[in-house]
Motif scaffolding. Structure first.
Motif, PDB file in Angstrom:
ATOM      1  N   TYR A  42     -14.377   3.212 -13.100  1.00 26.24           N
ATOM      2  CA  TYR A  42     -13.083   3.861 -13.341  1.00 26.24           C
ATOM      3  C   TYR A  42     -12.346   3.867 -12.005  1.00 26.24           C
ATOM      4  CZ  TYR A  42      -9.891   7.777 -14.302  1.00 26.24           C
ATOM      5  OH  TYR A  42      -8.792   8.583 -14.449  1.00 26.24           O
ATOM      6  N   LEU A  43     -11.245   3.143 -11.937  1.00 24.01           N
ATOM      7  CA  LEU A  43     -10.495   3.032 -10.691  1.00 24.01           C
ATOM      8  C   LEU A  43      -9.111   3.618 -10.879  1.00 24.01           C
ATOM      9  CD1 LEU A  43     -11.713  -0.575 -10.224  1.00 24.01           C
ATOM     10  CD2 LEU A  43     -12.355   1.331  -8.744  1.00 24.01           C
ATOM     11  N   VAL A  44      -8.710   4.455  -9.940  1.00 21.30           N
ATOM     12  CA  VAL A  44      -7.369   5.048  -9.973  1.00 21.30           C
ATOM     13  C   VAL A  44      -6.612   4.496  -8.775  1.00 21.30           C
ATOM     14  CG1 VAL A  44      -6.027   7.157  -9.980  1.00 21.30           C
ATOM     15  CG2 VAL A  44      -8.285   7.117 -11.072  1.00 21.30           C
ATOM     16  N   ILE A  45      -5.540   3.758  -9.064  1.00 21.18           N
ATOM     17  CA  ILE A  45      -4.797   3.056  -8.014  1.00 21.18           C
ATOM     18  C   ILE A  45      -3.383   3.608  -7.956  1.00 21.18           C
ATOM     19  CG2 ILE A  45      -4.000   0.791  -7.228  1.00 21.18           C
ATOM     20  CD1 ILE A  45      -6.288  -0.423  -8.881  1.00 21.18           C
ATOM     21  N   THR A  46      -2.989   4.054  -6.775  1.00 16.22           N
ATOM     22  CA  THR A  46      -1.619   4.522  -6.567  1.00 16.22           C
ATOM     23  C   THR A  46      -0.804   3.353  -6.036  1.00 16.22           C
ATOM     24  OG1 THR A  46      -2.523   6.672  -5.983  1.00 16.22           O
ATOM     25  CG2 THR A  46      -0.208   6.289  -5.484  1.00 16.22           C
ATOM     26  N   LEU A  47       0.301   3.076  -6.739  1.00 18.01           N
ATOM     27  CA  LEU A  47       1.087   1.871  -6.488  1.00 18.01           C
ATOM     28  C   LEU A  47       2.536   2.220  -6.198  1.00 18.01           C
ATOM     29  CD1 LEU A  47       0.015  -0.281  -9.544  1.00 18.01           C
ATOM     30  CD2 LEU A  47      -0.283  -0.891  -7.145  1.00 18.01           C
ATOM     31  N   ASP A  48       3.101   1.557  -5.196  1.00 19.03           N
ATOM     32  CA  ASP A  48       4.519   1.723  -4.891  1.00 19.03           C
ATOM     33  C   ASP A  48       5.269   0.535  -5.495  1.00 19.03           C
ATOM     34  OD1 ASP A  48       6.931   2.412  -3.892  1.00 19.03           O
ATOM     35  OD2 ASP A  48       6.407   2.162  -1.782  1.00 19.03           O
ATOM     36  N   GLU A  49       5.659   0.683  -6.762  1.00 23.91           N
ATOM     37  CA  GLU A  49       6.369  -0.396  -7.466  1.00 23.91           C
ATOM     38  C   GLU A  49       7.663   0.170  -8.048  1.00 23.91           C
ATOM     39  OE1 GLU A  49       5.700  -3.594  -7.846  1.00 23.91           O
ATOM     40  OE2 GLU A  49       3.668  -3.710  -7.018  1.00 23.91           O
ATOM     41  N   PRO A  50       8.655  -0.689  -8.295  1.00 15.08           N
ATOM     42  CA  PRO A  50       9.977  -0.172  -8.706  1.00 15.08           C
ATOM     43  C   PRO A  50      10.000   0.385 -10.130  1.00 15.08           C
ATOM     44  CG  PRO A  50       9.985  -2.571  -8.628  1.00 15.08           C
ATOM     45  CD  PRO A  50       8.699  -2.136  -8.021  1.00 15.08           C
ATOM     46  N   ASP A  51       9.145  -0.074 -11.015  1.00 15.58           N
ATOM     47  CA  ASP A  51       9.154   0.462 -12.379  1.00 15.58           C
ATOM     48  C   ASP A  51       7.777   0.281 -13.017  1.00 15.58           C
ATOM     49  OD1 ASP A  51       8.993  -2.102 -13.781  1.00 15.58           O
ATOM     50  OD2 ASP A  51      11.010  -2.421 -13.009  1.00 15.58           O
ATOM     51  N   GLN A  52       7.644   0.884 -14.194  1.00 18.70           N
ATOM     52  CA  GLN A  52       6.332   0.949 -14.825  1.00 18.70           C
ATOM     53  C   GLN A  52       5.841  -0.437 -15.258  1.00 18.70           C
ATOM     54  OE1 GLN A  52       6.007   4.456 -17.032  1.00 18.70           O
ATOM     55  NE2 GLN A  52       4.104   3.968 -18.060  1.00 18.70           N
TER      56      GLN A  52
END
Lengths: 82, 82
Positions: A42-52
């Motif tokens: 189970y991996l939780v990744i925080t991402l800086d992206e412009p939209d979902q």
């Protein structure tokens, strides 16, 4: 910022010794209603992206390229705003 | 039969060397929007219990007693008919 959850599981046909060991431990503790245990990541990744949609596409690419081994594993991705 | 999903994560204050290693691997592959990776366990348990409330209670007891280490880990349980 988006939060991608990646669930990596062994394919159903692949033996899962970790799951069998956990099942044995649960039975030793008296949990006798357990029929099967499958162990995954189970991996939780925080991402800086412009939209979902971008965040989902990136997380799926990560799973394909690094997080899951396509020969023996399946994966599923869920993305939410963080 | 019920299908319990148990998600085990390190508590936020606990260092996660596996997550850091995965983050490094993702960056090396060009995934430069990754801000954090936390690695956890994903367990799928098939249970023969009479109803969903019993299945949830058993799965939570399993997580407390065996699947998660309460000192350093949190867990979450989701139960559905299998």
């Amino acid at each position: 910022m988006y939060r991608a959850e990646v669930f990596v599981t062994l394919k159903p046909v692949v033996n899962d010794p970790a799951g069998l060991t956990i099942r044995g431990g649960l039975e030793a503790l008296g949990f006798d209603s357990v029929r099967e245990v499958r162990a995954g990541k189970y991996l939780v990744i925080t991402l800086d992206e412009p939209d979902q949609d971008h965040a989902r596409a990136r997380a799926e690419a990560m799973a394909q390229q690094l997080l899951a081994n396509a020969v023996i594993e399946d994966f599923r991705v869920e993305v939410q705003p963080a």
